[in-house]
Design a protein around this motif. Sequence first.
Motif, PDB file in Angstrom:
ATOM      1  N   PHE A 198       0.792  -1.180   0.029  1.00 10.47           N
ATOM      2  CA  PHE A 198      -0.116   0.188   0.047  1.00 10.47           C
ATOM      3  C   PHE A 198       0.834   1.104   0.149  1.00 10.47           C
ATOM      4  O   PHE A 198       0.698   2.392  -0.917  1.00 10.47           O
ATOM      5  N   ILE A 199       1.914   1.397   0.885  1.00  9.35           N
ATOM      6  CA  ILE A 199       2.580   2.395   1.083  1.00  9.35           C
ATOM      7  C   ILE A 199       3.795   2.648  -0.330  1.00  9.35           C
ATOM      8  O   ILE A 199       3.963   3.886  -0.863  1.00  9.35           O
ATOM      9  N   GLU A 200       3.997   1.538  -0.945  1.00  4.23           N
ATOM     10  CA  GLU A 200       5.093   1.730  -1.987  1.00  4.23           C
ATOM     11  C   GLU A 200       3.845   2.142  -3.432  1.00  4.23           C
ATOM     12  O   GLU A 200       4.566   2.957  -4.098  1.00  4.23           O
ATOM     13  N   GLU A 201       2.773   1.715  -3.390  1.00  6.48           N
ATOM     14  CA  GLU A 201       1.724   2.337  -4.327  1.00  6.48           C
ATOM     15  C   GLU A 201       1.421   3.774  -4.305  1.00  6.48           C
ATOM     16  O   GLU A 201       1.574   4.410  -5.121  1.00  6.48           O
ATOM     17  N   GLY A 202       1.251   4.201  -3.198  1.00 14.25           N
ATOM     18  CA  GLY A 202       1.205   5.697  -2.845  1.00 14.25           C
ATOM     19  C   GLY A 202       2.472   6.625  -3.013  1.00 14.25           C
ATOM     20  O   GLY A 202       2.117   7.298  -3.581  1.00 14.25           O
ATOM     21  N   SER A 216       4.699   5.650  -5.233  1.00 16.70           N
ATOM     22  CA  SER A 216       5.078   5.592  -6.748  1.00 16.70           C
ATOM     23  C   SER A 216       3.983   6.520  -7.322  1.00 16.70           C
ATOM     24  O   SER A 216       4.242   7.147  -8.518  1.00 16.70           O
ATOM     25  N   SER A 217       2.970   6.935  -7.002  1.00 14.79           N
ATOM     26  CA  SER A 217       1.991   7.783  -7.670  1.00 14.79           C
ATOM     27  C   SER A 217       2.028   9.200  -6.814  1.00 14.79           C
ATOM     28  O   SER A 217       1.272  10.031  -7.014  1.00 14.79           O
ATOM     29  N   GLY A 218       2.885   9.391  -6.020  1.00 15.58           N
ATOM     30  CA  GLY A 218       3.350  10.832  -5.454  1.00 15.58           C
ATOM     31  C   GLY A 218       2.316  11.123  -4.294  1.00 15.58           C
ATOM     32  O   GLY A 218       2.315  12.361  -3.776  1.00 15.58           O
ATOM     33  N   GLU A 219       1.493  10.090  -3.771  1.00 15.68           N
ATOM     34  CA  GLU A 219       0.648  10.263  -2.451  1.00 15.68           C
ATOM     35  C   GLU A 219       1.574  10.215  -1.128  1.00 15.68           C
ATOM     36  O   GLU A 219       2.516   9.700  -1.301  1.00 15.68           O
ATOM     37  N   VAL A 220       0.997  10.733  -0.133  1.00 12.70           N
ATOM     38  CA  VAL A 220       1.535  10.777   1.141  1.00 12.70           C
ATOM     39  C   VAL A 220       0.663   9.537   1.912  1.00 12.70           C
ATOM     40  O   VAL A 220      -0.287   9.494   1.752  1.00 12.70           O
ATOM     41  N   ALA A 221       1.520   8.900   2.577  1.00  9.74           N
ATOM     42  CA  ALA A 221       0.916   7.686   3.357  1.00  9.74           C
ATOM     43  C   ALA A 221       1.443   8.001   4.839  1.00  9.74           C
ATOM     44  O   ALA A 221       2.373   8.405   5.236  1.00  9.74           O
TER      45      ALA A 221
END
Length: 171
Positions: free
Chosen positions: A92-96, A98-103
Motif C-alpha cells: 500500500f505504501i509503495e503504491e502511494g 510511486s503515484s506521489g501520494e503521502v501515506a
Amino acid sequence: MYNGCLRDGVFPKRWKRAKIIPIIKPGKEDCYDVSKYRPISLLNVGGKVLEKVMINRINHHAYTNDYIHKKKQYGFTPQLSTVDAVMAVKDFIEEGFSSGEVATLVSLDVEDAFNSAWSTKILESLKESGCPRNLYNLTRSYLSQRQATLQTSNIRLETEVAKCCPPRVML
C-alpha cells in the motif's frame, strides 16, 4: 464425548479450571514485583481440544456467512499471518509513493485487548449472526464458571475468571 458437548451446548466445568504458573521475566530474577512475572495458564487437554473444535465451528460459521473480510482480516484467518499483514501495508505504501501520494500509518497496541474481551458482547454478536443454537450455548457455557488457581509452596489462591482469559497473577 465431544459430540455430546457440541450437541448439548455444554462445556464441562472441570475443563474450565486453569492452573496458573508464574514465570519470572528474563532479567528480572532479583525483583519481587508481581508485574515482573508472566502468568502461564495450564488447562486440561480435553478442554483445549473442545475449545479448538468450538473455535473452528465459529470460524466456519463466520466465513460461510461472510462475516470475515476476505482481503483485510489477517488474524484468525487460515493461511494468513502477521507477515501477510505487513506485506499488505508495504504494498500500500509503495503504491502511494510511486503515484506521489503521502501515506500515514497509525498503529495501536491496546494493552490486554484479548484478555479484556467482553463476553456479553461476544455472545450478543454470535446471536445476531445467526450462530447455531448449540454452538451459542457451548460458547456461553465456556465463558461461565471458569476458575483459576495459583499455588506456590506456601500460598493457594483461587478466583473466578470473569474475563475471556485467565487473570494476571495478583498477590
